[in-house]
Design a protein around this motif. Sequence first.
Motif, PDB file in Angstrom:
ATOM      1  N   SER A  41      14.161  27.344  31.029  1.00 26.70           N
ATOM      2  CA  SER A  41      13.619  26.004  31.282  1.00 26.70           C
ATOM      3  C   SER A  41      14.720  24.953  31.297  1.00 26.70           C
ATOM      4  N   ILE A  42      15.696  25.092  30.399  1.00 25.74           N
ATOM      5  CA  ILE A  42      16.824  24.165  30.404  1.00 25.74           C
ATOM      6  C   ILE A  42      17.550  24.238  31.740  1.00 25.74           C
ATOM      7  N   ALA A  43      17.848  25.459  32.180  1.00 27.58           N
ATOM      8  CA  ALA A  43      18.564  25.637  33.443  1.00 27.58           C
ATOM      9  C   ALA A  43      17.772  25.043  34.608  1.00 27.58           C
ATOM     10  N   HIS A  44      16.458  25.233  34.595  1.00 22.56           N
ATOM     11  CA  HIS A  44      15.615  24.707  35.672  1.00 22.56           C
ATOM     12  C   HIS A  44      15.643  23.183  35.707  1.00 22.56           C
ATOM     13  N   GLU A  45      15.468  22.553  34.548  1.00 19.32           N
ATOM     14  CA  GLU A  45      15.387  21.091  34.493  1.00 19.32           C
ATOM     15  C   GLU A  45      16.753  20.424  34.650  1.00 19.32           C
ATOM     16  N   ALA A  46      17.797  21.044  34.094  1.00 14.99           N
ATOM     17  CA  ALA A  46      19.117  20.411  34.080  1.00 14.99           C
ATOM     18  C   ALA A  46      19.894  20.602  35.373  1.00 14.99           C
ATOM     19  N   ASN A  47      19.508  21.562  36.179  1.00 19.20           N
ATOM     20  CA  ASN A  47      20.231  21.848  37.418  1.00 19.20           C
ATOM     21  C   ASN A  47      19.839  20.839  38.497  1.00 19.20           C
ATOM     22  N   ASN A  48      20.275  19.599  38.292  1.00 14.00           N
ATOM     23  CA  ASN A  48      19.858  18.502  39.164  1.00 14.00           C
ATOM     24  C   ASN A  48      20.983  17.472  39.204  1.00 14.00           C
ATOM     25  N   PRO A  49      21.580  17.239  40.369  1.00 13.60           N
ATOM     26  CA  PRO A  49      22.678  16.274  40.453  1.00 13.60           C
ATOM     27  C   PRO A  49      22.263  14.856  40.075  1.00 13.60           C
ATOM     28  N   LEU A  50      20.966  14.538  40.173  1.00 14.99           N
ATOM     29  CA  LEU A  50      20.496  13.208  39.785  1.00 14.99           C
ATOM     30  C   LEU A  50      20.596  13.002  38.276  1.00 14.99           C
ATOM     31  N   ILE A  51      20.608  14.098  37.526  1.00 16.69           N
ATOM     32  CA  ILE A  51      20.823  14.026  36.082  1.00 16.69           C
ATOM     33  C   ILE A  51      22.320  14.091  35.777  1.00 16.69           C
ATOM     34  N   ALA A  52      23.001  15.055  36.358  1.00 13.24           N
ATOM     35  CA  ALA A  52      24.417  15.280  36.061  1.00 13.24           C
ATOM     36  C   ALA A  52      25.276  14.063  36.384  1.00 13.24           C
ATOM     37  N   GLN A  53      24.874  13.247  37.362  1.00 14.18           N
ATOM     38  CA  GLN A  53      25.705  12.099  37.758  1.00 14.18           C
ATOM     39  C   GLN A  53      25.879  11.078  36.640  1.00 14.18           C
ATOM     40  N   TRP A  54      24.963  11.102  35.666  1.00 18.72           N
ATOM     41  CA  TRP A  54      25.033  10.140  34.560  1.00 18.72           C
ATOM     42  C   TRP A  54      25.538  10.769  33.267  1.00 18.72           C
ATOM     43  N   MET A  55      25.999  12.006  33.331  1.00 23.54           N
ATOM     44  CA  MET A  55      26.446  12.727  32.142  1.00 23.54           C
ATOM     45  C   MET A  55      27.950  12.953  32.189  1.00 23.54           C
ATOM     46  N   GLY A  56      28.535  13.225  31.021  1.00 26.54           N
ATOM     47  CA  GLY A  56      29.937  13.608  30.980  1.00 26.54           C
ATOM     48  C   GLY A  56      30.159  14.913  31.712  1.00 26.54           C
ATOM     49  N   ASN A  57      31.403  15.213  32.038  1.00 23.88           N
ATOM     50  CA  ASN A  57      31.695  16.404  32.837  1.00 23.88           C
ATOM     51  C   ASN A  57      31.493  17.717  32.089  1.00 23.88           C
ATOM     52  N   LEU A  58      31.309  17.678  30.766  1.00 18.91           N
ATOM     53  CA  LEU A  58      30.986  18.902  30.040  1.00 18.91           C
ATOM     54  C   LEU A  58      29.543  19.336  30.283  1.00 18.91           C
ATOM     55  N   PHE A  59      28.734  18.465  30.857  1.00 14.86           N
ATOM     56  CA  PHE A  59      27.380  18.825  31.265  1.00 14.86           C
ATOM     57  C   PHE A  59      27.505  19.516  32.620  1.00 14.86           C
ATOM     58  N   PRO A  60      27.227  20.829  32.693  1.00 15.49           N
ATOM     59  CA  PRO A  60      27.522  21.586  33.917  1.00 15.49           C
ATOM     60  C   PRO A  60      26.750  21.085  35.140  1.00 15.49           C
TER      61      PRO A  60
END
Length: 201
Positions: A41-60
């Motif tokens: 579920s984490i992989a499903h929800e987190a695999n989204n560039p709209l989320i990653a764009q606001w996170m540090g680069n350690l967030f894959p």
Amino acid sequence: MASASHHNEHTDSQPQSGSPTPILTLSRSIIRPYCMLDAPSIAHEANNPLIAQWMGNLFPNPYSLSDAEAWIPIALERLPLHEFAITRPDGTYAGGIGLKVHSDIESRTMEIGYWLGEAHWGAGIMTEAVIAFSKWAFETIPDLLRLESGVFGGNERSMAVLRKAGYTFEGRKRNAVFKNGKVLDMHMFALLREECLAMQE
């Protein structure tokens, strides 16, 4: 989403699985420790560039199942626990929230970080979670004086969450962020212990 500490290094520890006991049961969500069953579920929800764009680069980005499987043991081996899952009341995984410990002269300050899957945006989940989690942090960490959060310029949704949760905008660190080839400001918000307690009166 605010920038949060998120590591994807490997560890050999084996956390318990099952359904962990919540630390907070709210009207829109439940906040509880992670378990290995959360990984897909984490992989499903987190695999989204709209989320990653606001996170540090350690967030894959992209965010794979192996990234989630590596993250969960790390979240569980740091005691006391500072990283938690956010689920809907029916148990559906929605996102994460946590605290990053500062050190030295800032040892009584912690950084709050959070993110929410896109399918769960707009339902008031994160505002409720940040309010309750901030109160929980001050109640369970007696030495904690201050919670703070740095938000990338342009992340208006996260800034709105912090304002609604009682955090004060303290200033803008100019050109402090380089993400995805862009230079951005970092907007700093904070909530003090006495401010949080006053909101509960």
